[in-house]
Design an enzyme around this catalytic site. Structure first.
Site, PDB file in Angstrom:
ATOM      1  N   LYS A  61       0.737  -1.136  -0.002  1.00 15.04           N
ATOM      2  CA  LYS A  61       0.173  -0.078   0.138  1.00 15.04           C
ATOM      3  C   LYS A  61       0.856   1.429  -0.059  1.00 15.04           C
ATOM      4  O   LYS A  61       0.971   1.985   1.028  1.00 15.04           O
ATOM      5  CB  LYS A  61      -1.031  -0.063   1.050  1.00 15.04           C
ATOM      6  CG  LYS A  61      -1.917  -0.989   1.367  1.00 15.04           C
ATOM      7  CD  LYS A  61      -2.626  -1.014   2.325  1.00 15.04           C
ATOM      8  CE  LYS A  61      -3.767  -2.210   2.698  1.00 15.04           C
ATOM      9  NZ  LYS A  61      -3.056  -3.324   3.451  1.00 15.04           N
ATOM     10  N   THR A 118     -11.056  -1.558   4.595  1.00 14.41           N
ATOM     11  CA  THR A 118     -12.408  -2.495   5.151  1.00 14.41           C
ATOM     12  C   THR A 118     -12.586  -2.585   6.529  1.00 14.41           C
ATOM     13  O   THR A 118     -13.553  -2.899   7.054  1.00 14.41           O
ATOM     14  CB  THR A 118     -12.241  -3.964   4.453  1.00 14.41           C
ATOM     15  OG1 THR A 118     -11.015  -4.458   4.720  1.00 14.41           O
ATOM     16  CG2 THR A 118     -12.799  -4.219   3.230  1.00 14.41           C
ATOM     17  N   ARG A 208      -7.044 -14.631   8.483  1.00 13.90           N
ATOM     18  CA  ARG A 208      -7.414 -15.400   9.646  1.00 13.90           C
ATOM     19  C   ARG A 208      -8.313 -16.679   9.493  1.00 13.90           C
ATOM     20  O   ARG A 208      -7.731 -17.659  10.132  1.00 13.90           O
ATOM     21  CB  ARG A 208      -7.892 -14.432  10.826  1.00 13.90           C
ATOM     22  CG  ARG A 208      -7.118 -13.618  11.226  1.00 13.90           C
ATOM     23  CD  ARG A 208      -7.499 -12.367  11.872  1.00 13.90           C
ATOM     24  NE  ARG A 208      -7.918 -11.399  10.926  1.00 13.90           N
ATOM     25  CZ  ARG A 208      -8.206 -10.150  11.458  1.00 13.90           C
ATOM     26  NH1 ARG A 208      -8.298  -9.756  12.626  1.00 13.90           N
ATOM     27  NH2 ARG A 208      -8.795  -9.288  10.531  1.00 13.90           N
TER      28      ARG A 208
HETATM   29  O1  C5P Z   1      -7.386 -11.823   8.458  1.00 17.14           O
HETATM   30  P1  C5P Z   1      -8.353 -11.090   7.428  1.00 17.14           P
HETATM   31  O2  C5P Z   1      -9.005 -12.130   6.533  1.00 17.14           O
HETATM   32  O3  C5P Z   1      -9.087  -9.911   7.778  1.00 17.14           O
HETATM   33  O4  C5P Z   1      -7.115 -10.442   6.515  1.00 17.14           O
HETATM   34  C1  C5P Z   1      -7.284  -9.516   5.422  1.00 17.14           C
HETATM   35  C2  C5P Z   1      -5.974  -9.200   4.951  1.00 17.14           C
HETATM   36  O5  C5P Z   1      -6.194  -8.007   4.039  1.00 17.14           O
HETATM   37  C3  C5P Z   1      -4.898  -8.496   5.872  1.00 17.14           C
HETATM   38  O6  C5P Z   1      -3.645  -8.807   5.382  1.00 17.14           O
HETATM   39  C4  C5P Z   1      -5.221  -7.029   5.519  1.00 17.14           C
HETATM   40  O7  C5P Z   1      -4.047  -6.298   6.035  1.00 17.14           O
HETATM   41  C5  C5P Z   1      -5.420  -7.012   4.127  1.00 17.14           C
HETATM   42  N1  C5P Z   1      -6.164  -5.778   3.884  1.00 17.14           N
HETATM   43  C6  C5P Z   1      -7.515  -5.462   4.538  1.00 17.14           C
HETATM   44  N2  C5P Z   1      -8.106  -4.444   3.887  1.00 17.14           N
HETATM   45  C7  C5P Z   1      -7.699  -3.659   2.878  1.00 17.14           C
HETATM   46  C8  C5P Z   1      -6.464  -4.097   2.333  1.00 17.14           C
HETATM   47  C9  C5P Z   1      -6.054  -5.075   2.812  1.00 17.14           C
HETATM   48  O8  C5P Z   1      -7.984  -5.926   5.209  1.00 17.14           O
HETATM   49  N3  C5P Z   1      -8.388  -2.695   2.347  1.00 17.14           N
END
Ligand code: C5P
Length: 227
Positions: A61, A118, A208
């Site tokens: 990012k 998100t 996760r």
């Molecule tokens: O564990 P989880 O499924 O929530 O992981 C989501 C991944 O996506 C994390 O690595 C987080 O840093 C990344 N991410 C996010 N929202 C964004 C961009 C990336 O959650 N807008």
């Protein structure tokens, strides 16, 4: 729709063990801040050793002045990754400069722009950007499209509107996916696979629910069956 698995484990050993378990699966791997800061370029090399066909999304990012972003984009392109991202809020000039710097490189990685994280709910998003998430995510997506990027990172709920306002081929990649309604953790705008389908999402990112599971391969296979 493709599945992108976030390698957000506590150590390189755990991340490589996870990649090893998933080496026969048709997936993308997401290497984020934590892993890249800790384990660097070597980690990417080790992943490709496990399966040279793994596609890698480097989720750093980028957000900086245009020249610094373009320089960093060039360096990322030398790492052999398949996709990376920048923040759309860095602005159209910066995004254009990124694309100008890498557009003629052979096998350049795909470039996505983060619209709204998100983890934001509307109130906290508005505090910073002074607009509603849905509206601003679409504006950011249009900027990214016009700057020549390949797609955006957004929540599953914004994907269709973004495609309608840019192009069907403009990639949407959506984190915050809880494939079968698992715990949301710190994510605010979570969606399941059905929403992702309805919204014509191109890539779902799952972290996760996979890496914290006692049987990650089973979870991945269950998701892939649905895709
Ligand atoms: O564990 P989880 O499924 O929530 O992981 C989501 C991944 O996506 C994390 O690595 C987080 O840093 C990344 N991410 C996010 N929202 C964004 C961009 C990336 O959650 N807008």
């Amino acid at each position: 729709m493709k599945l992108c698995v976030a390698l957000d484990n506590d150590s390189i050993v755990d991340n490589l063990a996870l990649a090893e378990k998933l080496k026969d699966c048709d997936i993308w791997l997401k290497v984020g801040f934590r892993s890249y800061i800790r384990d660097g370029k070597e980690f990417l090399i080790e992943l490709k050793k496990i399966n040279p066909n793994f596609k890698i999304f480097l989720d750093l990012k980028l957000y900086d002045i245009p020249n610094t972003m373009a320089d960093a984009a060039y360096e990322i392109s030398q790492l052999g990754v398949d996709m990376f991202n920048v923040h759309a809020s860095a602005g159209k000039i910066a995004m254009k400069e990124v694309m100008d710097r890498i557009k003629d490189l052979p096998n350049r990685p795909l470039v996505l722009a983060v619209t709204a994280l998100t983890s934001f709910d509307n109130e906290n998003f508005k505090y910073i950007y002074n607009e509603n998430i849905a509206q601003k995510a679409t504006t950011f997506a249009k900027d990214s499209y016009e700057a020549g990027l390949d797609g955006v990172v957004c929540s599953a709920f914004e994907s269709l509107d973004i495609k309608n306002n840019t192009a069907k081929e403009f990639i949407t990649l959506t984190p915050g996916i809880r494939p079968f309604g698992e715990d949301a953790g710190d994510q605010q705008r979570v969606a399941d696979i059905n929403v992702a389908f309805e919204q014509m999402v191109d890539f779902i990112v799952v972290g996760r629910p996979i890496y914290k599971s006692s049987n990650p391969k089973e979870v991945v296979e269950k998701i892939l069956e649905r895709l």
